[in-house]
Design a protein around this motif. Structure first.
Motif, short mmCIF file in Angstrom:
data_model
loop_
_atom_site.label_atom_id
_atom_site.label_comp_id
_atom_site.label_asym_id
_atom_site.label_seq_id
_atom_site.Cartn_x
_atom_site.Cartn_y
_atom_site.Cartn_z
N GLY A 54 13.48 13.35 8.50
CA GLY A 54 12.99 12.55 7.38
C GLY A 54 11.79 11.71 7.74
O GLY A 54 11.34 10.89 6.96
N THR A 57 8.80 10.92 5.60
CA THR A 57 8.84 9.88 4.57
C THR A 57 8.07 8.67 5.09
O THR A 57 8.55 7.93 5.93
N SER A 58 6.88 8.49 4.56
CA SER A 58 5.97 7.49 5.13
C SER A 58 6.52 6.08 5.12
O SER A 58 6.32 5.31 6.06
N ARG A 60 9.52 5.00 5.44
CA ARG A 60 10.52 4.75 6.48
C ARG A 60 9.89 4.72 7.86
O ARG A 60 10.21 3.86 8.68
N SER A 200 15.51 14.97 5.18
CA SER A 200 14.17 15.48 4.93
C SER A 200 13.89 15.65 3.45
O SER A 200 12.78 16.02 3.06
N PRO A 202 13.40 14.60 -0.59
CA PRO A 202 12.92 13.46 -1.39
C PRO A 202 14.10 12.72 -2.02
O PRO A 202 15.12 13.33 -2.34
N ASN A 208 16.60 15.90 -5.25
CA ASN A 208 17.49 15.67 -4.11
C ASN A 208 18.76 16.51 -4.21
O ASN A 208 19.17 17.15 -3.23
#
Length: 327
Positions: A54, A57-58, A60, A200, A202, A208
């Motif tokens: 994941g 995911t920018s 995080r 990983s 969204p 999701n």
């Protein structure tokens, strides 16, 4: 004719940008010129982050980027993000080709004269922080990226090798001051592998839920291939991480949580015990409720204190020990 504005990278607000157009998942942060001369002796020369699945995911991954920028404002950060295909459908050779820009950058930061010096053989003879890199690995996705980068670095081009060089392959041919294993390594359990893969996806619905339904048979098939030996397994990954030929004898800091539904405490503990038996100094810190790759959410102050203490001790003969959770 109107020009179309170039799309900014999601981490551009933290001054990260791709180092090569061939791979947008390898990014570099170059700090501004220091206001005072010299670099702190306790600041690494470079920080390398290899993220979990994941980690694309920018928002995080920005938590860790921002934390390191605050802790070591004069240190560049090389960020290698991992996507699901990197560990499911792509061959090791393909992943290594993707990592070539990272390899080239590392070889530019650490010239051959530094890389060819004898590696430290004892805890009292470690590289000083200002002379080496800190490698921070997140989950199995980050483990895979770090291992493939290691293989790529070990297979240096002929121009880097003198005729008198022995055929012995060196451990990670970049000076490492320490290795942080964050929320890893775990086991080959299908349930945990599936849970890891969902990181990983969204967060938006219904994407999701649809992604979870599609992942179930994919991860099931992947685990079956691992069991049959068709592809590399988590057991292989655990073994390679603890092979002294991979990272040498550099000190380690294991950070993990009892609340992690992907990586069990006992899996990390057994891995740490094994490498201690090979002469590596280890410190292990356990959180109580934090989710997978989210330890700062539970206690950010403690998280960054542990990192800072680990780095500060790297050049003075790190004498780690097994430390249980302090809840």
């Amino acid at each position: 004719m109107a020009t179309i504005p170039q799309q900014q990278h999601p981490l551009s607000s933290l001054s990260f940008s791709p180092i090569h157009p061939s791979n947008p998942n390898i990014l570099l942060y170059t700090p501004p010129p220091p206001t005072s001369p010299g670099q702190s002796s306790e600041s690494p020369k470079l920080i390398i982050l290899t993220t979990w699945l994941g980690g694309s995911t920018s928002n995080r991954i920005a938590v860790y980027c921002r934390g390191y920028q605050t802790l070591y404002p004069s240190t560049p950060i090389l960020l290698i993000r991992t996507v699901l295909a990197d560990i499911t459908t792509k061959t090791f050779a393909t992943v290594q080709r993707q990592l070539e820009p990272a390899r080239d950058y590392l070889l530019s930061v650490f010239p051959l004269s530094q890389r060819s010096s004898p590696p430290p053989t004892t805890n009292e003879d470690q590289f000083k922080p200002a002379n080496g890199a800190l490698l921070h690995i997140f989950s199995h996705g980050g483990c895979n990226s770090a291992l493939q980068l290691t293989r790529l670095l070990q297979s240096r081009t002929p121009a880097d090798i003198s005729p008198s060089t022995t055929t012995t392959t060196p451990a990670f041919p970049i000076p490492l001051i320490g290795l942080i294993l964050d929320s890893c390594p775990g086991s080959s359990s299908f349930t945990k592998a599936y849970a890891a893969a969902t990181y990983s996806l969204p967060a938006t619905q219904p994407i999701n839920l649809l992604g979870q339904a599609l992942l179930f048979p994919l991860i099931g098939a992947f685990c079956s291939m691992q069991a049959l030996g068709v592809v590399s397994s988590i057991s292989d990954l655990r073994r390679e991480l603890n092979d002294p030929g991979t990272f040498g004898l550099v000190p380690r800091l294991y950070l993990h949580s009892s609340g992690d539904d992907v990586v069990g405490v006992e899996d990390v503990a057994s891995h740490a015990e094994e490498i201690i038996g090979k002469g590596v100094s280890v410190r292990r810190e356990v959180w109580s409720t934090a989710a997978h790759c989210a330890l700062p959410v539970e206690d950010a102050e403690r998280y960054w204190r542990e990192v800072a203490e680990f780095v500060a001790s790297a050049g003075s003969g790190y004498r780690g020990q097994k430390i249980e959770a302090r809840l």
